[in-house]
Write a protein that holds these residues in place. Structure first.
Motif, PDB file in Angstrom:
ATOM      1  N   UNK A  80      48.909  31.979  36.453  1.00  0.00           N
ATOM      2  CA  UNK A  80      47.475  32.116  36.723  1.00  0.00           C
ATOM      3  C   UNK A  80      47.208  33.319  37.632  1.00  0.00           C
ATOM      4  N   UNK A  81      48.034  33.499  38.652  1.00  0.00           N
ATOM      5  CA  UNK A  81      47.854  34.624  39.568  1.00  0.00           C
ATOM      6  C   UNK A  81      48.147  35.942  38.853  1.00  0.00           C
ATOM      7  N   UNK A  82      49.176  35.977  38.043  1.00  0.00           N
ATOM      8  CA  UNK A  82      49.500  37.193  37.292  1.00  0.00           C
ATOM      9  C   UNK A  82      48.334  37.589  36.383  1.00  0.00           C
ATOM     10  N   UNK A  83      47.774  36.622  35.673  1.00  0.00           N
ATOM     11  CA  UNK A  83      46.630  36.897  34.797  1.00  0.00           C
ATOM     12  C   UNK A  83      45.422  37.342  35.619  1.00  0.00           C
ATOM     13  N   UNK A  84      45.199  36.701  36.757  1.00  0.00           N
ATOM     14  CA  UNK A  84      44.067  37.059  37.618  1.00  0.00           C
ATOM     15  C   UNK A  84      44.228  38.482  38.152  1.00  0.00           C
TER      16      UNK A  84
END
Length: 102
Positions: A80-84
């Motif tokens: 989720x953080x990588x995508x964000x």
């Protein structure tokens, strides 16, 4: 890798405007004339970055998401953080910073 908020090129630039909608967050950048929709986790990650221009690393952002969503696995938080971060970089809201700052 370290991340920081993108700084305005001109101090008198108008501020980015945010609005919560069912699908996430819409932001409007009056300086660029762009409007984009971001997932709620992208707004959360953005808010974790210090507004003073200092940096935060991805691991600290992952830990913040994990603390906010304790039922999520470490892998889910990392994804989720990588995508964000990718979305925020693409939107030119943040930038990477060198690891060695003078």
């Amino acid at each position: 890798m370290l991340y920081t908020r993108q700084q305005a090129f001109f101090p008198d630039q108008p501020e980015i405007r945010w609005k919560s909608v069912d699908e996430g967050w819409v932001f409007y950048d009056p300086a660029a004339g762009t409007t984009l929709l971001l997932a709620p986790v992208a707004r959360f990650v953005f808010d974790q970055l210090p507004p003073d221009g200092s940096t935060t690393d991805a691991e600290a952002l992952i830990a913040a998401v994990q603390q906010e969503e304790p039922d999520a696995s470490a892998q889910e938080c990392r994804e989720a953080v990588t995508a964000a971060l990718d979305a925020l970089l693409d939107a030119n809201l943040i930038r990477t910073a060198p690891l060695d700052r003078p």
